[in-house]
Write an enzyme that holds these catalytic residues in place. Sequence first.
Site, short mmCIF file in Angstrom:
data_model
loop_
_atom_site.label_atom_id
_atom_site.label_comp_id
_atom_site.label_asym_id
_atom_site.label_seq_id
_atom_site.Cartn_x
_atom_site.Cartn_y
_atom_site.Cartn_z
N ASP A 44 40.69 27.88 37.09
CA ASP A 44 41.48 28.57 36.07
C ASP A 44 42.97 28.54 36.38
O ASP A 44 43.80 28.43 35.48
CB ASP A 44 41.01 30.02 35.95
CG ASP A 44 39.66 30.12 35.25
OD1 ASP A 44 39.36 29.25 34.42
OD2 ASP A 44 38.91 31.07 35.54
N GLY A 45 43.33 28.65 37.66
CA GLY A 45 44.74 28.60 38.03
C GLY A 45 45.36 27.27 37.66
O GLY A 45 46.50 27.22 37.15
N ASN A 116 47.83 34.49 29.97
CA ASN A 116 46.95 35.60 30.33
C ASN A 116 47.58 36.96 30.09
O ASN A 116 47.08 37.76 29.31
CB ASN A 116 46.51 35.50 31.79
CG ASN A 116 45.31 34.61 31.98
OD1 ASN A 116 44.75 34.10 31.01
ND2 ASN A 116 44.90 34.40 33.22
N ASP A 146 51.72 52.35 39.17
CA ASP A 146 52.14 51.17 39.93
C ASP A 146 52.69 50.09 39.00
O ASP A 146 53.31 49.13 39.46
CB ASP A 146 50.96 50.61 40.72
CG ASP A 146 50.66 51.42 41.97
OD1 ASP A 146 51.44 52.33 42.30
OD2 ASP A 146 49.62 51.15 42.61
N ALA A 154 42.30 36.03 25.80
CA ALA A 154 41.94 35.04 26.83
C ALA A 154 42.20 35.58 28.22
O ALA A 154 41.49 35.23 29.18
CB ALA A 154 42.71 33.75 26.61
N THR A 157 39.96 39.17 30.59
CA THR A 157 38.92 39.17 31.62
C THR A 157 39.49 38.89 33.00
O THR A 157 38.72 38.76 33.96
CB THR A 157 37.84 38.12 31.30
OG1 THR A 157 38.45 36.83 31.23
CG2 THR A 157 37.14 38.42 29.99
N ALA A 158 40.81 38.79 33.12
CA ALA A 158 41.44 38.48 34.41
C ALA A 158 42.00 39.75 35.03
O ALA A 158 41.27 40.70 35.27
CB ALA A 158 42.51 37.40 34.20
N TYR A 159 43.30 39.79 35.30
CA TYR A 159 43.94 40.95 35.93
C TYR A 159 43.67 42.23 35.13
O TYR A 159 43.43 43.31 35.69
CB TYR A 159 45.44 40.68 36.05
CG TYR A 159 46.24 41.66 36.87
CD1 TYR A 159 45.62 42.66 37.62
CD2 TYR A 159 47.62 41.58 36.90
CE1 TYR A 159 46.38 43.55 38.37
CE2 TYR A 159 48.38 42.46 37.65
CZ TYR A 159 47.75 43.45 38.38
OH TYR A 159 48.50 44.32 39.11
N ASN A 160 43.70 42.10 33.81
CA ASN A 160 43.45 43.25 32.94
C ASN A 160 42.11 43.92 33.24
O ASN A 160 42.01 45.15 33.31
CB ASN A 160 43.51 42.80 31.48
CG ASN A 160 43.08 43.87 30.51
OD1 ASN A 160 43.76 44.85 30.29
ND2 ASN A 160 41.90 43.68 29.93
#
Length: 258
Positions: A44-45, A116, A146, A154, A157-160
């Site tokens: 993904d990266g 993202n 923080d 899209a 589903t990552a950092y979120n």
Amino acid sequence: MKFNRMTLIASPTPKAQKAAEELKKLYQWYPLEEADVIIALGGDGFMLQTLHHLLDNSFNLPVFGMNLGTVGFLMNEWRPSNLLRRLIRAKQFTVYPLRMDGQTVSGEQKIYRAINEVSMLRETRQTAHLEISVDGRIVLPELVSDGVLVATPAGSTAYNLSADGPILPFDSGMLALTPISPFRPRRWRGAIVPDGSIIDMRVVDPDKRPMSAVADQRELREIANVTITLDRTTPLHLLFDPNHALDDRIAREQFRLC
């Protein structure tokens, strides 16, 4: 859909490079400037890097990724055989990046794009204090946390998701506004806003409580304020196997327990 001129790009990892050598023996390839579709090998990266390269260089080519990384949420399964047939049967999804207009304390202005999310993060041990407005109306006079992020479907589903934000269906037409380790307001756990919204964030007391703004991997430090919008002028096209399309993956992710 039918494509006639494939170009191949691969992550520098040994696994992806080995796969690229295998594909080079099986198919005819063209330079990026002559291609009508990109085959991307990696995780993904690497897919995010590829999409940012397209944005930065104004290329408008669809990308069919094959996973040779870890999660591979934006990728298809790695299979060297029947690639042309897979492209014919592929389902195309158009994603639009976020546009971040940021200004630093010193007055420097930058425009970055994110596929993202855009994140506002504290730079020191001091908690961040932020004022958040949506469409010109102050919705949070002061968020103590923080940081906070704005995620696309899209990117939801990552950092979120790690920050306990909601998973957004691909066609929801919404953005996730998610706090990172919030302290006050105590009961606020984020919001979902229409993707046509204009989101403004102002750092309260940036000298004492400095923050950075990050659009995917691009960081702007000592930020004073940012404006975040969805940029519909720069569409990006992703290709997926019919049984592993992006909307199906987002739907399945909501029911994963681990």
